[in-house]
Design an enzyme around this catalytic site. Sequence first.
Site, PDB file in Angstrom:
ATOM      1  N   HIS A 100     -29.676 -43.928  25.424  1.00  0.00           N
ATOM      2  CA  HIS A 100     -29.402 -42.570  24.944  1.00  0.00           C
ATOM      3  C   HIS A 100     -27.982 -42.402  24.423  1.00  0.00           C
ATOM      4  O   HIS A 100     -27.712 -41.461  23.677  1.00  0.00           O
ATOM      5  CB  HIS A 100     -29.593 -41.574  26.087  1.00  0.00           C
ATOM      6  CG  HIS A 100     -30.983 -41.066  26.261  1.00  0.00           C
ATOM      7  ND1 HIS A 100     -31.770 -40.652  25.209  1.00  0.00           N
ATOM      8  CD2 HIS A 100     -31.721 -40.869  27.382  1.00  0.00           C
ATOM      9  CE1 HIS A 100     -32.941 -40.218  25.689  1.00  0.00           C
ATOM     10  NE2 HIS A 100     -32.936 -40.353  26.996  1.00  0.00           N
ATOM     11  N   GLU A 159     -31.086 -44.552  30.099  1.00  0.00           N
ATOM     12  CA  GLU A 159     -29.955 -43.632  29.886  1.00  0.00           C
ATOM     13  C   GLU A 159     -28.902 -44.252  28.973  1.00  0.00           C
ATOM     14  O   GLU A 159     -28.289 -43.576  28.152  1.00  0.00           O
ATOM     15  CB  GLU A 159     -29.328 -43.226  31.225  1.00  0.00           C
ATOM     16  CG  GLU A 159     -30.292 -42.609  32.229  1.00  0.00           C
ATOM     17  CD  GLU A 159     -31.143 -41.477  31.665  1.00  0.00           C
ATOM     18  OE1 GLU A 159     -30.661 -40.729  30.791  1.00  0.00           O
ATOM     19  OE2 GLU A 159     -32.309 -41.355  32.098  1.00  0.00           O
ATOM     20  N   GLY A 212     -35.187 -37.871  36.960  1.00  0.00           N
ATOM     21  CA  GLY A 212     -34.752 -39.232  37.244  1.00  0.00           C
ATOM     22  C   GLY A 212     -33.270 -39.410  36.969  1.00  0.00           C
ATOM     23  O   GLY A 212     -32.522 -39.885  37.830  1.00  0.00           O
ATOM     24  N   GLU A 266     -29.816 -29.999  30.681  1.00  0.00           N
ATOM     25  CA  GLU A 266     -30.881 -30.090  29.694  1.00  0.00           C
ATOM     26  C   GLU A 266     -32.120 -29.303  30.126  1.00  0.00           C
ATOM     27  O   GLU A 266     -32.547 -29.454  31.269  1.00  0.00           O
ATOM     28  CB  GLU A 266     -31.278 -31.547  29.451  1.00  0.00           C
ATOM     29  CG  GLU A 266     -32.184 -31.686  28.242  1.00  0.00           C
ATOM     30  CD  GLU A 266     -32.520 -33.140  27.890  1.00  0.00           C
ATOM     31  OE1 GLU A 266     -32.720 -33.415  26.706  1.00  0.00           O
ATOM     32  OE2 GLU A 266     -32.569 -33.977  28.804  1.00  0.00           O
ATOM     33  N   GLU A 287     -28.557 -38.394  30.552  1.00  0.00           N
ATOM     34  CA  GLU A 287     -27.695 -39.261  29.760  1.00  0.00           C
ATOM     35  C   GLU A 287     -26.391 -38.609  29.314  1.00  0.00           C
ATOM     36  O   GLU A 287     -25.952 -38.845  28.190  1.00  0.00           O
ATOM     37  CB  GLU A 287     -28.479 -39.718  28.532  1.00  0.00           C
ATOM     38  CG  GLU A 287     -28.776 -38.607  27.488  1.00  0.00           C
ATOM     39  CD  GLU A 287     -30.126 -37.913  27.646  1.00  0.00           C
ATOM     40  OE1 GLU A 287     -30.675 -37.966  28.754  1.00  0.00           O
ATOM     41  OE2 GLU A 287     -30.617 -37.337  26.664  1.00  0.00           O
TER      42      GLU A 287
HETATM   43 ZN   LIG Z   1     -34.305 -39.796  28.474  1.00  0.00          ZN
END
Ligand SMILES: [Zn+2]
Length: 854
Positions: A312, A309, A274, A131, A277
């Site tokens: 998501h 997550e 962090g 991403e 997902e």
């Molecule tokens: Zn997120």
Amino acid sequence: MPGKNLSRDEAQQRASILGVDAYRVRLDVTSATDPAAATFRSTTTVAFRCTEPGASTFLDLLAAGVRAVTLNGRALDPATAFDGARVHLDGLAAENVLVVDADCAYSRTGEGLHRFTDPVDGETYLYTHYEPADARRVFATFEQPDLKAPFTFTVTAPAAWNVWSNAPHENVTEDGAARTWEFAPTRPISTYLTAVVAGPYHVARDHYSRTLADGTVLEIPLSAMCRRSLAPSFDADEILGVTKLGLDFFHEQFDYPYPFGKYDQAFVPEYNIGAMENPGCVTFREEFVFRSRVTDAAYEGRANVILHEMAHMWFGDLVTMRWWDDLWLKESFADFMGSYGLVGARTRYSGAWVTFANQRKAWAYRQDQFPTTHPITADIRDLEDAKLNFDGITYAKGASVLKQLVAYAGSEAFFEGARRYFKRHAFGNTELGDLLDILEETSGRDLKSWAAAWLQTAGVNALTPEVTVDAEGRITELAIHQDGEVLRPHRIAVGLYDRDADGALVRTRRIELDVTEARTVVAEATGLARPALVLLNDDDLTYCKIRFDAESLETLRAGLGDIEDDLARALAWSAVWNLTRDALMPARDYIALVLRFAGQEANIGVLQSLHSQAKSAVDLYADPAWRGEGGRLLADGALRELRAAAPGSDHQLAWARFLAQTANGSEHLGLVRGLLAGTARIDGLEVDQELRWALWLALAAAGQASDEELAEELATDNTASGRRQHTQCLAARPTPEAKAAAWSAVIDSDELPNALVEANIAGFALPGHRDLTSLYAAPYFKLLERIWADRTIEIAMRIVGGFFPQAQVSEATLAEADGWLAGHPDAAPALRRLVLERRDDLARALRAQACDRA
Ligand SMILES: [Zn+2]
């Protein structure tokens, strides 16, 4: 590189004529264990339709080389079809099959297919992170979220490895030293959500099952992975326990069965963020595997990320934004669901909204006061814009505004809206309007004006109470002033607080009302006795900065720590921090509050944020003439509270770490050395490996750790974490040579992995070393454009943000920043945005210092 920065217009154009039926991706990573091998083989077969036969298009691909391109059986010359970033195609048919055979590079920056070798045992680990747009570093792709398709991955890897992807594997065949893993096709998903995790990972397995409303039983195999050398620290039971509570909770709330089959959670090395997902194959930063003692705030933070997550899987993976303008449609919701889920799913982290109010919102307030702030629904022209939009607005402000929406429209309307949204748009893409339509159905309210005020405008309002009283001390009027460029409808609670018989500040009255105008009168308060404290936005329903009337502020100065309720106290702490940042409260007054009341702060997460804010207040916001004294006061306070804290408590550990950050005099540093040597003890405090490194950093920064001592510590902890911290300690030594070496390691070569870039910057940029680093301000501004052009965006962002001369709080530095901005109007907008934000931090620090001096 031409076309590396895909624009929204190009993506829209491509989506208007194309539909993708399937990707088949074959990766051969058997070379990964050979450090000399820089690339792996990647073969992509894409079946796609075109509504305008004869048209041209392109795929995205950042590859070291392309061996062959075949479109509908016709071989294209890679030398002309591939320009380094795109594969150009002409003469499309109505139905097309494209094959791209490429060599892609193993990543050291966390973007694409990252490769890491464990110093403990020499094992190699791989994982992907994409991403917003790095799938193209691993295979040829139409890199935009709205061209969803089923993906079928096949991965050939060393025989001793395990391999995971979004879907479960269907078949594994062994051929000598290699094994080939064939995975089932995924459901239709976006390119940025695909994932591969490969290596000799340690794995813990479990299982979740649930009987659905129609009587069928949903079975979800669970697993959690980490590097083998971390396995002794891996508390998979705790992780999987939170996972199961979350699956129960989100099924109850969302009424849409988890759509991606199994649920793997991999904790991976040198991860930039962090967590991510990826459907069925979530990746987390492995620092969430705690190899030393951490406070409960860290466990809460990890559980929050697990639920974020998981949310998501529905908000983002099942239903995905059309383009990055609507990133908030997944991130604001997931951020909200992280805290909402911690409480609702009955995890042990019942104080999640306190953390949210105090820490998550601080991120939003900061971001929302930059000149670069933007509406929650953003205008994202291209991928560089997208990369910078994973920010405090999209996450924390968005989540705060959703919390306000729940207060405004009701939680039933909100969750019924979510349920309809998933059913209506499953496996599709959406925009703001799609969500609003549904929420208007379920709430029966016109949300267009609400959305215009909250989602489509930028900036934060400040709410200030104005209290007038009569001769008997009764309120004749309580009015709320709303400031800000845009006035918004705020559903808020007003708390009135007084001392009880034990001296605690407790709420005696709660009044809920709508604040919509520049001045709103709280009619219900008229005639009540004037309370000691008027707390606006009590219960933290809305998103605003809260201010105080003079008497309430005096109450806080005398007794902030006496507020009994955790959330109300956290809101008060947050408010006085905002006053400090806004140059309305001298930094030394804020520090005095921390020194006076932090010792009695019960909430460990709040305490830890007080520590970091107090440190910032001294480093950046205090009058430089008082800075030395402020630093000594903090270190003395840390030592006093460390000695007073309950043995073995989280609070004790937090104060020990704060002492390490603030230690400056011989008494503090002597204790630090004694703790390391074992000649000093604090009853109940275990000086474990991570604490040891924190203590070494204190000594290194003070020039009291020799290179031999640091090397010895590394020898006893030659791990990934140990290497990072050793690097940081070396960069933190207060000598011109150490600073030059750290600077050069980052600037003069792109060999360092992301984790060591970060460690060098962190050690280099210690605020206390501002005299040593001042001579780097001029070269910094000269290098900016080259760094932006030469490095991947992830690394460039870290360098631009981390090496900005933040500690040089002076008019001269401000002028340098302004000079660069004025002289580079055509620099990349994303680069200008980063510099503008750091420049704004600097201007804020100057205002705060002036306030502290006055
Ligand atoms: Zn997120």
